[in-house]
Motif scaffolding. Structure first.
Motif, PDB file in Angstrom:
ATOM      1  N   LEU A 143       0.826  -1.205   0.000  1.00 26.95           N
ATOM      2  CA  LEU A 143       0.000   0.000   0.000  1.00 26.95           C
ATOM      3  C   LEU A 143       0.859   1.253   0.000  1.00 26.95           C
ATOM      4  CD1 LEU A 143      -2.877  -1.022   2.430  1.00 26.95           C
ATOM      5  CD2 LEU A 143      -3.172  -0.127   0.109  1.00 26.95           C
ATOM      6  N   ASP A 144       1.917   1.263   0.793  1.00 24.65           N
ATOM      7  CA  ASP A 144       2.803   2.423   0.839  1.00 24.65           C
ATOM      8  C   ASP A 144       3.349   2.766  -0.541  1.00 24.65           C
ATOM      9  OD1 ASP A 144       2.489   2.923   3.520  1.00 24.65           O
ATOM     10  OD2 ASP A 144       4.255   1.782   4.126  1.00 24.65           O
ATOM     11  N   LYS A 145       3.604   1.725  -1.325  1.00 27.79           N
ATOM     12  CA  LYS A 145       4.177   1.939  -2.651  1.00 27.79           C
ATOM     13  C   LYS A 145       3.120   2.325  -3.688  1.00 27.79           C
ATOM     14  CE  LYS A 145       7.959  -1.368  -1.930  1.00 27.79           C
ATOM     15  NZ  LYS A 145       8.543  -2.674  -2.364  1.00 27.79           N
ATOM     16  N   ASN A 146       1.865   1.969  -3.435  1.00 31.68           N
ATOM     17  CA  ASN A 146       0.843   2.143  -4.463  1.00 31.68           C
ATOM     18  C   ASN A 146      -0.165   3.255  -4.188  1.00 31.68           C
ATOM     19  OD1 ASN A 146       1.020  -0.157  -6.648  1.00 31.68           O
ATOM     20  ND2 ASN A 146       1.520  -1.131  -4.694  1.00 31.68           N
ATOM     21  N   LEU A 147      -0.139   3.827  -3.002  1.00 35.13           N
ATOM     22  CA  LEU A 147      -1.005   4.963  -2.738  1.00 35.13           C
ATOM     23  C   LEU A 147      -0.484   6.200  -3.475  1.00 35.13           C
ATOM     24  CD1 LEU A 147      -1.690   4.638   1.100  1.00 35.13           C
ATOM     25  CD2 LEU A 147      -3.348   4.318  -0.740  1.00 35.13           C
ATOM     26  N   PRO A 148      -1.353   7.041  -3.982  1.00 36.54           N
ATOM     27  CA  PRO A 148      -0.903   8.286  -4.615  1.00 36.54           C
ATOM     28  C   PRO A 148      -0.096   9.133  -3.641  1.00 36.54           C
ATOM     29  CG  PRO A 148      -3.220   7.859  -5.108  1.00 36.54           C
ATOM     30  CD  PRO A 148      -2.819   6.864  -4.064  1.00 36.54           C
ATOM     31  N   ASP A 149       0.846   9.896  -4.153  1.00 35.48           N
ATOM     32  CA  ASP A 149       1.723  10.699  -3.303  1.00 35.48           C
ATOM     33  C   ASP A 149       0.963  11.727  -2.479  1.00 35.48           C
ATOM     34  OD1 ASP A 149       3.885   9.309  -4.273  1.00 35.48           O
ATOM     35  OD2 ASP A 149       4.401  10.799  -5.802  1.00 35.48           O
ATOM     36  N   ASP A 150      -0.204  12.144  -2.942  1.00 35.01           N
ATOM     37  CA  ASP A 150      -0.919  13.197  -2.229  1.00 35.01           C
ATOM     38  C   ASP A 150      -1.822  12.678  -1.111  1.00 35.01           C
ATOM     39  OD1 ASP A 150      -2.807  11.982  -3.796  1.00 35.01           O
ATOM     40  OD2 ASP A 150      -3.533  13.810  -4.769  1.00 35.01           O
ATOM     41  N   VAL A 151      -1.797  11.384  -0.854  1.00 33.65           N
ATOM     42  CA  VAL A 151      -2.560  10.863   0.291  1.00 33.65           C
ATOM     43  C   VAL A 151      -1.867  11.314   1.576  1.00 33.65           C
ATOM     44  CG1 VAL A 151      -3.304   8.800   1.531  1.00 33.65           C
ATOM     45  CG2 VAL A 151      -3.446   8.868  -0.962  1.00 33.65           C
ATOM     46  N   PRO A 152      -2.581  12.013   2.465  1.00 32.57           N
ATOM     47  CA  PRO A 152      -1.946  12.556   3.674  1.00 32.57           C
ATOM     48  C   PRO A 152      -1.345  11.478   4.572  1.00 32.57           C
ATOM     49  CG  PRO A 152      -4.114  13.539   3.321  1.00 32.57           C
ATOM     50  CD  PRO A 152      -3.999  12.377   2.369  1.00 32.57           C
ATOM     51  N   THR A 153      -0.361  11.885   5.324  1.00 35.02           N
ATOM     52  CA  THR A 153       0.310  10.963   6.241  1.00 35.02           C
ATOM     53  C   THR A 153      -0.664  10.362   7.248  1.00 35.02           C
ATOM     54  OG1 THR A 153       2.398  12.185   6.045  1.00 35.02           O
ATOM     55  CG2 THR A 153       2.142  10.753   7.969  1.00 35.02           C
ATOM     56  N   ALA A 154      -1.591  11.165   7.722  1.00 38.41           N
ATOM     57  CA  ALA A 154      -2.553  10.673   8.709  1.00 38.41           C
ATOM     58  C   ALA A 154      -3.434   9.570   8.129  1.00 38.41           C
ATOM     59  CB  ALA A 154      -3.415  11.826   9.216  1.00 38.41           C
ATOM     60  N   GLU A 155      -3.824   9.716   6.860  1.00 36.90           N
ATOM     61  CA  GLU A 155      -4.649   8.693   6.225  1.00 36.90           C
ATOM     62  C   GLU A 155      -3.851   7.425   5.967  1.00 36.90           C
ATOM     63  OE1 GLU A 155      -8.019   9.036   5.833  1.00 36.90           O
ATOM     64  OE2 GLU A 155      -7.441  10.730   7.099  1.00 36.90           O
ATOM     65  N   ARG A 156      -2.602   7.594   5.617  1.00 38.53           N
ATOM     66  CA  ARG A 156      -1.731   6.428   5.429  1.00 38.53           C
ATOM     67  C   ARG A 156      -1.602   5.648   6.732  1.00 38.53           C
ATOM     68  NH1 ARG A 156       1.792   6.325   0.948  1.00 38.53           N
ATOM     69  NH2 ARG A 156       1.481   8.096  -0.473  1.00 38.53           N
ATOM     70  N   VAL A 210      -9.227   4.554   0.252  1.00 40.87           N
ATOM     71  CA  VAL A 210      -8.572   5.822   0.587  1.00 40.87           C
ATOM     72  C   VAL A 210      -8.713   6.861  -0.516  1.00 40.87           C
ATOM     73  CG1 VAL A 210      -6.346   6.890   1.163  1.00 40.87           C
ATOM     74  CG2 VAL A 210      -6.914   4.641   2.073  1.00 40.87           C
ATOM     75  N   VAL A 211      -8.622   6.428  -1.764  1.00 36.83           N
ATOM     76  CA  VAL A 211      -8.552   7.389  -2.870  1.00 36.83           C
ATOM     77  C   VAL A 211      -9.954   7.792  -3.341  1.00 36.83           C
ATOM     78  CG1 VAL A 211      -6.343   6.431  -3.607  1.00 36.83           C
ATOM     79  CG2 VAL A 211      -8.450   5.573  -4.635  1.00 36.83           C
ATOM     80  N   ASP A 212      -9.998   8.892  -4.081  1.00 38.24           N
ATOM     81  CA  ASP A 212     -11.254   9.347  -4.674  1.00 38.24           C
ATOM     82  C   ASP A 212     -11.752   8.333  -5.694  1.00 38.24           C
ATOM     83  OD1 ASP A 212     -11.039  11.666  -3.186  1.00 38.24           O
ATOM     84  OD2 ASP A 212      -9.972  12.746  -4.784  1.00 38.24           O
ATOM     85  N   SER A 213     -13.053   8.379  -5.970  1.00 35.28           N
ATOM     86  CA  SER A 213     -13.679   7.404  -6.855  1.00 35.28           C
ATOM     87  C   SER A 213     -13.054   7.384  -8.250  1.00 35.28           C
ATOM     88  CB  SER A 213     -15.176   7.663  -6.960  1.00 35.28           C
ATOM     89  OG  SER A 213     -15.418   8.971  -7.447  1.00 35.28           O
ATOM     90  N   ASP A 214     -12.605   8.552  -8.716  1.00 29.95           N
ATOM     91  CA  ASP A 214     -12.045   8.596 -10.067  1.00 29.95           C
ATOM     92  C   ASP A 214     -10.668   7.962 -10.149  1.00 29.95           C
ATOM     93  OD1 ASP A 214     -10.855  10.570  -8.559  1.00 29.95           O
ATOM     94  OD2 ASP A 214     -10.696  11.999 -10.202  1.00 29.95           O
ATOM     95  N   ARG A 215     -10.086   7.613  -9.002  1.00 28.79           N
ATOM     96  CA  ARG A 215      -8.773   6.953  -8.994  1.00 28.79           C
ATOM     97  C   ARG A 215      -8.858   5.524  -8.452  1.00 28.79           C
ATOM     98  NH1 ARG A 215      -4.305  11.086  -6.639  1.00 28.79           N
ATOM     99  NH2 ARG A 215      -5.808  11.327  -4.945  1.00 28.79           N
ATOM    100  N   GLN A 216     -10.060   5.053  -8.229  1.00 24.80           N
ATOM    101  CA  GLN A 216     -10.229   3.687  -7.755  1.00 24.80           C
ATOM    102  C   GLN A 216     -10.098   2.688  -8.911  1.00 24.80           C
ATOM    103  OE1 GLN A 216     -14.018   3.556  -5.768  1.00 24.80           O
ATOM    104  NE2 GLN A 216     -13.296   4.717  -3.984  1.00 24.80           N
ATOM    105  N   VAL A 217      -9.728   1.483  -8.561  1.00 25.12           N
ATOM    106  CA  VAL A 217      -9.637   0.401  -9.536  1.00 25.12           C
ATOM    107  C   VAL A 217     -11.001  -0.285  -9.581  1.00 25.12           C
ATOM    108  CG1 VAL A 217      -8.427  -1.701 -10.215  1.00 25.12           C
ATOM    109  CG2 VAL A 217      -7.207   0.079  -8.938  1.00 25.12           C
ATOM    110  N   ASP A 218     -11.628  -0.340 -10.766  1.00 25.22           N
ATOM    111  CA  ASP A 218     -12.959  -0.932 -10.843  1.00 25.22           C
ATOM    112  C   ASP A 218     -12.884  -2.461 -10.844  1.00 25.22           C
ATOM    113  OD1 ASP A 218     -12.343  -1.775 -13.463  1.00 25.22           O
ATOM    114  OD2 ASP A 218     -13.280  -0.013 -14.357  1.00 25.22           O
ATOM    115  N   GLU A 219     -14.042  -3.104 -10.674  1.00 24.77           N
ATOM    116  CA  GLU A 219     -14.084  -4.555 -10.523  1.00 24.77           C
ATOM    117  C   GLU A 219     -13.504  -5.320 -11.717  1.00 24.77           C
ATOM    118  OE1 GLU A 219     -14.746  -6.433  -7.908  1.00 24.77           O
ATOM    119  OE2 GLU A 219     -14.921  -4.587  -6.759  1.00 24.77           O
ATOM    120  N   PRO A 220     -13.855  -4.956 -12.966  1.00 22.18           N
ATOM    121  CA  PRO A 220     -13.258  -5.685 -14.096  1.00 22.18           C
ATOM    122  C   PRO A 220     -11.730  -5.589 -14.110  1.00 22.18           C
ATOM    123  CG  PRO A 220     -15.169  -4.451 -14.828  1.00 22.18           C
ATOM    124  CD  PRO A 220     -14.892  -4.003 -13.425  1.00 22.18           C
ATOM    125  N   GLN A 221     -11.213  -4.410 -13.764  1.00 21.57           N
ATOM    126  CA  GLN A 221      -9.762  -4.252 -13.752  1.00 21.57           C
ATOM    127  C   GLN A 221      -9.134  -5.051 -12.613  1.00 21.57           C
ATOM    128  OE1 GLN A 221      -8.456  -0.184 -13.735  1.00 21.57           O
ATOM    129  NE2 GLN A 221      -6.288  -0.727 -13.887  1.00 21.57           N
TER     130      GLN A 221
END
Length: 280
Positions: free
Chosen positions: A60-73, A191-202
């Motif tokens: 997760l640390d490697k795959n979360l977007p860089d702008d995810v806050p430290t507190a959320e991580r 954690v991420v916004d819906s537009d950056r989520q991975v959908d079920e088919p993917q």
């Protein structure tokens, strides 16, 4: 069987108690819990389960977007470690294994497998498998595989191919990695916004591709690793261990252990988003 080969790169032992009324062994709930725990301890399953939280968290640390806050991580990391608490996971696997034995009518098979895994032969071979985590293993293994493939080595490899199949080594390691990958993806989605989520088919494509890739590599690598692990074991002893692992009670137990582990890990992975959201 990090994940290493260990007895649970990692599982094994079924005795032929096929004649009705001839099998013996404890079938009470405490006895079955004891038998399940003995099997899991023999295969170092608690050690394998303890790898889950760090593996998912690091991924997760490697795959979360860089702008995810430290507190959320940190909140997500805490959720991962809560979901994959080793003691709770081990208890879940024990319960699932015990219940599977009851459902399949294989309580005596589980008890038989626990006894087989306590034998000097099984203990010796399992202790050798633990060497995959030692310093210098990779270097020694690399040098070993470069040696010429003699007829004697090919004969031993045939024994090991059968042994690996009976122990569910490739199946477990493949499912272990794919199950934790799915947990990572779903944790990221929480954690991420819906537009950056991975959908079920993917998600399904990613899991399928990963499953195929890992399985192909392990099918090639695991027998060679076991060949190296058992390099100082004589042919007769190696065959004895393969025979032990091919007993019907052991085959059932190995399959049941693999299923119990993966089902417990999958259930824990499903809890990560829930625990994360509860902390909001």
């Amino acid at each position: 069987m990090k994940p290493q080969i260990k007895s649970y790169l990692i599982v094994a032992c079924l005795g032929a108690l096929m004649l009705a009324g001839c099998a013996t062994g404890p079938t009470s709930e405490p006895a079955q819990t004891s038998a399940a725990n003995r099997v899991l301890e023999a295969y170092d399953v608690p050690d394998l389960l303890a790898q889950a939280a760090p593996a998912v968290s690091q991924s997760l640390d490697k795959n979360l977007p860089d702008d995810v806050p430290t507190a959320e991580r940190q909140r997500l990391r805490d959720a991962v470690y809560a979901a994959y608490a080793p003691d709770a996971l081990a208890a879940d696997v024990t319960q699932r294994l015990r219940e599977q034995a009851k459902t399949d009518g294989r309580e005596r098979a589980l008890a038989s497998a626990a006894d087989e895994l306590a034998s000097p032969l099984a203990q010796r071979m399992i202790s050798l498998e633990s060497a995959t985590g030692d310093d210098g293993f990779a270097q020694g293994f690399s040098a070993f595989v470069e040696q010429p493939a003699t007829d004697a080595r090919k004969r031993r490899l045939r024994i090991i191919d059968s042994l690996s199949d009976d122990m569910q080594i490739v199946q477990l390691q493949t499912a272990f990695n794919v199950t934790l990958l799915e947990a990572m993806i779903r944790g990221r989605n929480a954690v991420v916004d819906s537009d950056r989520q991975v959908d079920e088919p993917q998600i399904e494509r990613m899991l399928s591709n990963t499953r195929d890739g890992i399985r192909g590599k392990l099918d090639e690598r695991v027998p060679l690793m076991l060949l190296y692990v058992y390099r100082d074991v004589d042919d007769a002893t190696l065959q004895d261990y393969a025979d032990l692992q091919s007993q019907p009670d052991m085959v059932w137990t190995n399959q049941a252990v693999e299923k119990a582990i993966i089902d417990a890990l999958a259930a824990a992975g499903d809890q990560v988003p829930t625990i994360y959201n509860q902390g909001a």
